[in-house]
Design a protein around this motif. Structure first.
Motif, mmCIF file in Angstrom:
data_model
loop_
_atom_site.group_PDB
_atom_site.id
_atom_site.type_symbol
_atom_site.label_atom_id
_atom_site.label_comp_id
_atom_site.label_asym_id
_atom_site.label_seq_id
_atom_site.Cartn_x
_atom_site.Cartn_y
_atom_site.Cartn_z
ATOM 1 N N THR A 20 27.014 66.723 50.272
ATOM 2 C CA THR A 20 27.652 66.548 48.964
ATOM 3 C C THR A 20 28.985 67.280 48.904
ATOM 4 O OG1 THR A 20 25.433 66.476 47.992
ATOM 5 C CG2 THR A 20 27.275 66.704 46.489
ATOM 6 N N CYS A 24 32.372 65.133 48.281
ATOM 7 C CA CYS A 24 33.240 65.388 47.119
ATOM 8 C C CYS A 24 34.596 65.934 47.548
ATOM 9 C CB CYS A 24 32.556 66.370 46.164
ATOM 10 S SG CYS A 24 31.102 65.691 45.345
ATOM 11 N N LEU A 28 37.998 63.905 46.693
ATOM 12 C CA LEU A 28 39.036 64.516 45.870
ATOM 13 C C LEU A 28 40.319 64.748 46.668
ATOM 14 C CD1 LEU A 28 36.878 67.074 43.852
ATOM 15 C CD2 LEU A 28 38.007 65.032 42.970
ATOM 16 N N ALA A 307 29.016 69.346 44.381
ATOM 17 C CA ALA A 307 30.251 68.841 43.781
ATOM 18 C C ALA A 307 31.131 69.990 43.304
ATOM 19 C CB ALA A 307 29.921 67.920 42.613
ATOM 20 N N GLY A 310 32.586 71.487 46.440
ATOM 21 C CA GLY A 310 33.512 70.518 47.019
ATOM 22 C C GLY A 310 34.821 70.433 46.265
ATOM 23 N N THR A 311 34.775 70.634 44.936
ATOM 24 C CA THR A 311 36.010 70.619 44.142
ATOM 25 C C THR A 311 36.932 71.760 44.545
ATOM 26 O OG1 THR A 311 34.891 69.582 42.267
ATOM 27 C CG2 THR A 311 36.952 70.753 41.813
ATOM 28 N N VAL A 344 34.422 62.113 40.108
ATOM 29 C CA VAL A 344 33.857 62.292 41.450
ATOM 30 C C VAL A 344 32.565 63.092 41.385
ATOM 31 C CG1 VAL A 344 34.230 63.381 43.695
ATOM 32 C CG2 VAL A 344 36.065 62.065 42.625
ATOM 33 N N GLY A 345 32.556 64.182 40.584
ATOM 34 C CA GLY A 345 31.337 64.970 40.447
ATOM 35 C C GLY A 345 30.214 64.170 39.803
ATOM 36 N N ALA A 348 28.788 61.727 42.279
ATOM 37 C CA ALA A 348 27.955 62.414 43.271
ATOM 38 C C ALA A 348 26.575 62.732 42.713
ATOM 39 C CB ALA A 348 28.650 63.694 43.734
#
Length: 596
Positions: A20, A24, A28, A307, A310-311, A344-345, A348
């Motif tokens: 994940t 993400c 992004l 997420a 990942g951001t 995107v989050g 996911a």
């Protein structure tokens, strides 16, 4: 129940968390790069109030006459330009000096200062940003410009322009703005080449730019006058950016596809590994709906955490990727809006919850009796039977059986390897083509000095190629995709070793040596690299052909390089498959039976 399972299945959930995070972060980062690669010239044109038509002539009267046309709404001051010599790292290069008018008179095609400031004194210079980046010149550095009597100037700033001279070294030579006294004092026209005068024009109707440019060049009163539109400047400045957009889009799709493959590998492993527990839960009263909720909550929690991480990864990585490819992306920094992050989050989390629910549905179809009968056991492959008929070594027969028995997982592994081989071919081809396209003026020796006529000097130093940013981005994205493909292989190998813990223990107890088991595991994934090469290599050549269709000069890797790529893929796949088996052998058979 979901929280309890998160604590007891740390390996599986840890890998889902990493997937994940990767998915993400990649999504992004791709969105941020796309924002930087989408319309950088248009944004710069608006920022600098760029010229719809640019006029050039050896006479200032010729360009001034063009500004009197009724179609013209505004224009720059008449600007003088001339090719000169600049010394960078002890080597003389050709550069175009621009006699910068006063800042208040630059209402049209006004260069946008990126670092430092604009000119304030005669001993200062401002370099075009991409040229400064390519040559490694920073604000505060001193450069020598001129001919027989060169002058030393301090670089006080870098700037971007939507007009001629942006996107060095794709567009050569580079541009530097100097004060009027400096430009006049160099007496650049004494080499016999006349000074060029230019003016940028803004029109009442931008759609009439082509017609005005054609009319200006057709005017017999000024036969030496040339005119071109903003579209010409845009084409020259955005060639690399357009290629970059294709690269970002293509690699983003491949990266997300690789992440999806990893999710399916883990999902299939959960269905195979938790059938017994799911059946027992249903016997004690857990309904299929409750089981779906449990797995959906599990995956949703993991996806939310992934997420979030990942951001932050994307916010750190995207600017680095954009800076790596600055010569192709222009000057617009990558940005991420809260809406993009939320979308995107959200995707996911929803996708992970659906994946968990799908796993629960598949688990609910398997009853306890079916599990007890071994309904989820793997089927014998025909290839392993053929290998046994040919009296091949037992470890090789076992490797063939393991490779193709679980056909769904084998397909996922083949696709993951194919993606890695595909991108390797693309990067090799790009590197060979870009290195072959390096433009170095071999007629000029390293003894060239500022006294050498500028027309005889190279427009860029050796090693500085127009597609350097493209190649760097290729390499970075290829590393990312190889990392995801490696995670796919490792996940498949870990899940396979865990599912076959009892089988491996029984094989070792009945006479298989550790070396034979490792060889069988390496063979299982190594064999899958063969169909992966058959799929990935041709697709890689097709992708290269599509990217370079309008560029030409493509240099494809030779048979030796392709053979090394395939052998490397086989070796890496085999090594990754052997590692979990090596770790599994440290556990006794009693431990495997206890887990079972």
């Amino acid at each position: 129940m979901a929280l309890a399972r998160l604590r007891t299945r740390r390996l599986q959930f840890g890998m889902l968390f990493l997937v994940t995070v990767l998915g993400c972060a990649l999504a992004l980062s791709a969105l941020a790069l796309r924002s930087a690669a989408s319309g950088p010239w248009e944004q710069l044109f608006a920022e600098t109030n760029g010229a719809h038509v640019t006029v050039e002539a050896t006479s200032s009267d010729a360009v001034t006459d063009a500004a009197r046309r009724p179609e013209v709404a505004a224009g720059t001051a008449v600007t003088a330009r001339h090719l000169a010599a600049v010394e960078v790292d002890g080597r003389a290069l050709g550069i175009e000096l621009v006699r910068a008018p006063q800042r208040e008179r630059m209402s049209v095609d006004r260069p946008a200062v990126r670092d430092g400031r604009w000119l304030a004194r005669d001993d200062e210079a401002v370099l075009e940003m991409t040229m400064a980046d390519t040559l490694g010149v920073r604000v505060g550095d001193r450069i020598r410009v001129g001919g027989r009597e060169p002058v030393t100037l301090t670089v006080v700033g870098t700037a971007s322009t939507a007009g001629r001279g942006g996107n060095y070294p794709a567009v050569k030579p580079g541009v530097a703005w100097v004060g009027g006294a400096t430009f006049d004092g160099l007496e650049l026209a004494r080499d016999g080449v006349p000074i060029q005068f230019t003016i940028g024009l803004r029109l009442h109707d931008p759609d009439g730019a082509d017609a005005l440019a054609a009319a200006l060049e057709a005017d017999s009163q000024w036969p030496e006058r040339k005119a071109w539109t903003a579209d010409t400047d845009k084409f020259e400045a955005t060639i690399a950016a357009e290629i970059m957009r294709v690269i970002v889009l293509g690699f983003t799709v491949l990266l997300l596809l690789a992440a999806v493959l990893l999710v399916f590998i883990l999902l299939g492993s959960r269905v195979a590994g938790e059938s017994r527990q799911a059946a027992l839960l249903q016997i004690i009263g857990v309904t299929p709906r409750q089981l779906s909720l449990v797995l959906a909550v599990e995956h949703g929690i993991i996806a939310l955490a992934g997420a979030t991480v990942g951001t932050f990864v994307a916010l750190a990585v995207a600017p680095l990727l954009a800076r790596t490819a600055a010569s192709g992306l222009g000057t617009v920094p990558p940005t991420l809006s809260p809406t993009q992050i939320a979308i995107v989050g959200g995707v996911a989390v929803v996708a992970a919850a659906l994946a968990g629910a799908l796993a629960a549905i598949r688990l609910g179809r398997v009853g306890l009796a079916a599990v007890a009968r071994g309904a989820t056991a793997s089927r014998r492959s025909r290839l392993s039977g053929l290998a046994a008929t040919l009296s091949l070594p037992a470890w090789f027969v076992l490797g063939v059986k393991d490779a193709f028995t679980r056909r769904g997982r084998a397909v996922l592994i083949v696709l993951s390897l194919a993606l890695a081989l595909l991108t390797t071919v693309v990067v090799l081809t790009a590197g060979s083509s870009i290195n072959a396209a390096q433009v170095v003026d071999t007629a000029v020796t390293r003894d060239g000095t500022l006294a050498t006529p500028p027309a005889e000097l190279p427009a860029m130093p050796p090693g500085a190629v127009a597609s350097a940013g493209v190649l760097d981005l290729f390499r970075v994205l290829q590393v990312l995709l190889s990392f995801v493909a490696l995670a796919n292989l490792l996940a498949a190998a870990l899940m396979s070793a865990r599912e076959r813990a009892r089988e491996l223990g029984v094989l070792e107890a009945t006479g298989f040596s550790s070396r034979h088991l490792l060889a069988a595991a390496a063979t299982s994934h190594g064999l899958l690299a063969v169909p992966a090469a058959v799929i990935g290599l041709p697709l890689g050549f097709v992708m290269v052909a599509g990217i370079t269709a309008d560029v030409g000069g493509t240099v494809y890797p030779g048979p030796g390089q392709i053979a090394l790529v395939v052998l490397g893929g086989v070796a890496v796949a085999g090594l990754v498959a052997a590692l979990p088996v090596l770790a599994q052998q440290r556990r006794p058979l009693a431990h495997a039976l206890l887990v079972e």
